[in-house]
Design a protein around this motif. Structure first.
Motif, mmCIF file in Angstrom:
data_model
loop_
_atom_site.group_PDB
_atom_site.id
_atom_site.type_symbol
_atom_site.label_atom_id
_atom_site.label_comp_id
_atom_site.label_asym_id
_atom_site.label_seq_id
_atom_site.Cartn_x
_atom_site.Cartn_y
_atom_site.Cartn_z
ATOM 1 N N LEU A 126 1.224 2.484 -2.049
ATOM 2 C CA LEU A 126 0.790 1.684 -0.532
ATOM 3 C C LEU A 126 0.608 0.914 0.254
ATOM 4 O O LEU A 126 -0.099 0.227 -0.743
ATOM 5 N N LEU A 127 1.132 0.891 1.267
ATOM 6 C CA LEU A 127 0.629 -0.555 1.622
ATOM 7 C C LEU A 127 -0.894 -0.144 2.848
ATOM 8 O O LEU A 127 -0.631 0.639 3.634
ATOM 9 N N PHE A 128 -1.662 -1.282 2.638
ATOM 10 C CA PHE A 128 -2.338 -1.386 3.709
ATOM 11 C C PHE A 128 -3.374 -2.495 4.291
ATOM 12 O O PHE A 128 -2.825 -3.128 3.152
ATOM 13 N N THR A 130 -5.941 -5.260 5.272
ATOM 14 C CA THR A 130 -7.691 -5.628 5.274
ATOM 15 C C THR A 130 -7.249 -6.821 5.675
ATOM 16 O O THR A 130 -6.672 -8.108 6.640
ATOM 17 N N PRO A 131 -8.264 -7.261 6.235
ATOM 18 C CA PRO A 131 -9.173 -8.186 6.815
ATOM 19 C C PRO A 131 -7.712 -9.662 6.171
ATOM 20 O O PRO A 131 -8.325 -10.477 7.222
ATOM 21 N N GLU A 132 -8.244 -9.401 4.865
ATOM 22 C CA GLU A 132 -7.926 -10.838 4.379
ATOM 23 C C GLU A 132 -6.599 -10.715 3.930
ATOM 24 O O GLU A 132 -5.564 -11.611 4.320
ATOM 25 N N CYS A 133 -5.720 -9.584 3.997
ATOM 26 C CA CYS A 133 -4.177 -9.862 3.071
ATOM 27 C C CYS A 133 -3.818 -8.082 3.507
ATOM 28 O O CYS A 133 -4.396 -7.550 3.475
ATOM 29 N N ASN A 134 -2.319 -8.172 3.102
ATOM 30 C CA ASN A 134 -1.392 -7.067 3.146
ATOM 31 C C ASN A 134 -2.097 -6.051 1.743
ATOM 32 O O ASN A 134 -1.423 -7.113 0.673
ATOM 33 N N LEU A 135 -2.329 -5.447 1.284
ATOM 34 C CA LEU A 135 -2.505 -4.810 -0.125
ATOM 35 C C LEU A 135 -1.298 -3.419 -0.464
ATOM 36 O O LEU A 135 -1.504 -2.752 0.386
ATOM 37 N N LEU A 136 -0.696 -3.881 -1.519
ATOM 38 C CA LEU A 136 -0.374 -2.824 -1.927
ATOM 39 C C LEU A 136 -0.681 -1.885 -3.403
ATOM 40 O O LEU A 136 -1.419 -2.802 -4.237
ATOM 41 N N LEU A 137 -1.101 -0.638 -3.471
ATOM 42 C CA LEU A 137 -1.878 0.078 -4.114
ATOM 43 C C LEU A 137 -0.945 1.159 -4.535
ATOM 44 O O LEU A 137 -0.051 1.769 -4.234
ATOM 45 N N HIS A 138 -1.082 1.631 -6.388
ATOM 46 C CA HIS A 138 -0.209 2.852 -6.587
ATOM 47 C C HIS A 138 -0.911 4.203 -6.316
ATOM 48 O O HIS A 138 -2.072 3.557 -6.644
ATOM 49 N N VAL A 139 -0.456 5.033 -5.990
ATOM 50 C CA VAL A 139 -1.884 6.200 -6.037
ATOM 51 C C VAL A 139 -2.952 6.853 -6.657
ATOM 52 O O VAL A 139 -3.778 7.050 -6.453
ATOM 53 N N PRO A 140 -2.391 6.730 -7.780
ATOM 54 C CA PRO A 140 -3.682 7.216 -8.677
ATOM 55 C C PRO A 140 -4.697 5.519 -8.747
ATOM 56 O O PRO A 140 -5.762 6.271 -9.091
ATOM 57 N N GLU A 141 -4.233 4.514 -8.319
ATOM 58 C CA GLU A 141 -5.753 3.708 -7.829
ATOM 59 C C GLU A 141 -6.793 4.578 -7.199
ATOM 60 O O GLU A 141 -7.497 3.420 -7.114
ATOM 61 N N ILE A 142 -5.908 5.412 -6.228
ATOM 62 C CA ILE A 142 -7.443 5.272 -5.281
ATOM 63 C C ILE A 142 -7.698 6.841 -5.535
ATOM 64 O O ILE A 142 -7.455 8.086 -5.883
ATOM 65 N N ARG A 164 -9.056 -1.642 7.912
ATOM 66 C CA ARG A 164 -9.692 -1.915 9.726
ATOM 67 C C ARG A 164 -8.651 -0.928 10.419
ATOM 68 O O ARG A 164 -8.484 -0.417 11.555
ATOM 69 N N LYS A 165 -8.975 0.450 10.107
ATOM 70 C CA LYS A 165 -8.471 1.877 10.603
ATOM 71 C C LYS A 165 -9.347 2.867 10.565
ATOM 72 O O LYS A 165 -9.678 2.913 9.358
ATOM 73 N N SER A 166 -8.926 4.108 11.433
ATOM 74 C CA SER A 166 -9.920 4.940 10.719
ATOM 75 C C SER A 166 -9.261 6.026 9.573
ATOM 76 O O SER A 166 -8.186 5.572 10.050
ATOM 77 N N LEU A 167 -10.463 7.432 9.834
ATOM 78 C CA LEU A 167 -10.039 7.943 8.314
ATOM 79 C C LEU A 167 -9.015 9.146 8.954
ATOM 80 O O LEU A 167 -7.735 8.969 8.153
ATOM 81 N N ASN A 168 -8.742 9.112 10.271
ATOM 82 C CA ASN A 168 -7.567 9.953 11.210
ATOM 83 C C ASN A 168 -6.333 9.041 11.147
ATOM 84 O O ASN A 168 -5.525 9.430 10.243
ATOM 85 N N GLU A 169 -6.830 8.245 11.288
ATOM 86 C CA GLU A 169 -5.160 6.979 11.208
ATOM 87 C C GLU A 169 -3.986 7.645 9.837
ATOM 88 O O GLU A 169 -3.367 6.961 9.200
ATOM 89 N N LEU A 170 -5.456 6.823 9.035
ATOM 90 C CA LEU A 170 -4.995 6.700 7.173
ATOM 91 C C LEU A 170 -4.123 7.888 7.049
ATOM 92 O O LEU A 170 -3.261 8.026 5.980
ATOM 93 N N GLU A 171 -5.241 9.550 7.696
ATOM 94 C CA GLU A 171 -4.704 10.471 6.868
ATOM 95 C C GLU A 171 -3.509 10.432 6.791
ATOM 96 O O GLU A 171 -2.469 11.257 6.160
ATOM 97 N N ARG A 172 -3.044 10.405 8.482
ATOM 98 C CA ARG A 172 -1.558 10.617 9.172
ATOM 99 C C ARG A 172 -0.536 9.394 8.336
ATOM 100 O O ARG A 172 0.050 9.941 7.875
ATOM 101 N N GLN A 173 -0.969 8.061 7.151
ATOM 102 C CA GLN A 173 -0.122 7.093 6.745
ATOM 103 C C GLN A 173 -0.216 8.058 5.438
ATOM 104 O O GLN A 173 1.022 7.785 5.100
#
Length: 233
Positions: A126-128, A130-142, A164-173
């Motif tokens: 998944l791509l997120f 952040t204020p500093e960068c674009n962050l790549l995370l595998h699902v099990p890391e979260i 810098r996104k609402s939980l509602n926005e991220l839930e859709r992602q």
């Protein structure tokens, strides 16, 4: 795909091994006692999938699974059993399936199809932003996500990241197969849930989160579906 088969009856380990030998992407190893498999884990060995007989001694398959979970939270566990009365205990160790004895080749084929799908999904990245960068995370890391005003805190095992996104926005992602909104402030990764009741849940990281009363029944059904594999998470 690395697979361990542990059953103190060699006829069952041999049957599963012979089936897996035909699968080109599988490397299988047989163990005729729980102690042999535990020695491998203690030495640092890991497997993608484990077929564990429940009725072994002096360590049962369920006890073996609990010990393995202390080292490995993500391995796919398949219990081999002649009876299904152990099924409720499987929730504790996040069992993926139960394989009934005598083992049928068609059942093995169906299970392997589902395992491949699960491993493909678990590798999802998944791509997120952040204020500093674009962050790549595998699902099990979260572990879970937490609403914080107009931002969201992304909780991983060793870090907390501000998005810098609402939980509602991220839930859709996020993929529904992995995540469930248990409370207006919390979105949890189903693969990390260790125990729960109608009001709260505990993650494998030992953190406790509230469960909304109006979400309680829906959450229980979602988790049951996830564990039984109707959703391949």
């Amino acid at each position: 795909m690395k697979i361990a088969i542990c059953d103190d009856e060699e006829v069952f380990t041999r049957k599963i091994y012979q089936f897996l030998w035909q699968e080109h992407d599988c490397i299988a190893e047989c163990f005729l006692s729980p102690e042999e498999l535990l020695k491998k884990y203690a030495a640092g060995e890991r497997y993608d999938v484990l077929f564990l007989d429940i009725s072994m001694s002096p360590i049962s398959g369920m006890e073996l699974a609990r010990k393995i979970r202390e080292w490995d939270k993500y391995a796919i566990l398949i219990f081999i059993t002649a009876y299904l009365e152990y099924a409720p205990e499987g929730y504790e160790v996040n069992a993926f399936r139960y394989l009934l004895k005598p083992v049928a080749e068609n059942d093995l084929r169906l299970i392997m199809t589902d395992i491949r799908k699960k491993l493909e999904d678990s590798a999802q990245t998944l791509l997120f932003k952040t204020p500093e960068c674009n962050l790549l995370l595998h699902v099990p890391e979260i572990l879970y996500l937490e609403a914080a005003n107009k931002e969201t805190l992304l909780h991983c095992r060793d870090d907390v990241i501000t998005l810098r996104k609402s939980l509602n926005e991220l839930e859709r992602q996020l993929p529904e197969a992995f995540f469930f909104r248990v409370h207006r402030k919390f979105l949890v990764n189903l693969s990390h849930i260790r125990e729960y009741d109608a009001l709260r849940l505990t993650l494998d990281s030992r953190q406790t989160l509230p469960v909304s009363r109006r979400k309680s029944r829906e959450f229980g059904l979602a988790l049951k579906t996830y564990i039984e594999g109707d959703i391949h998470a």
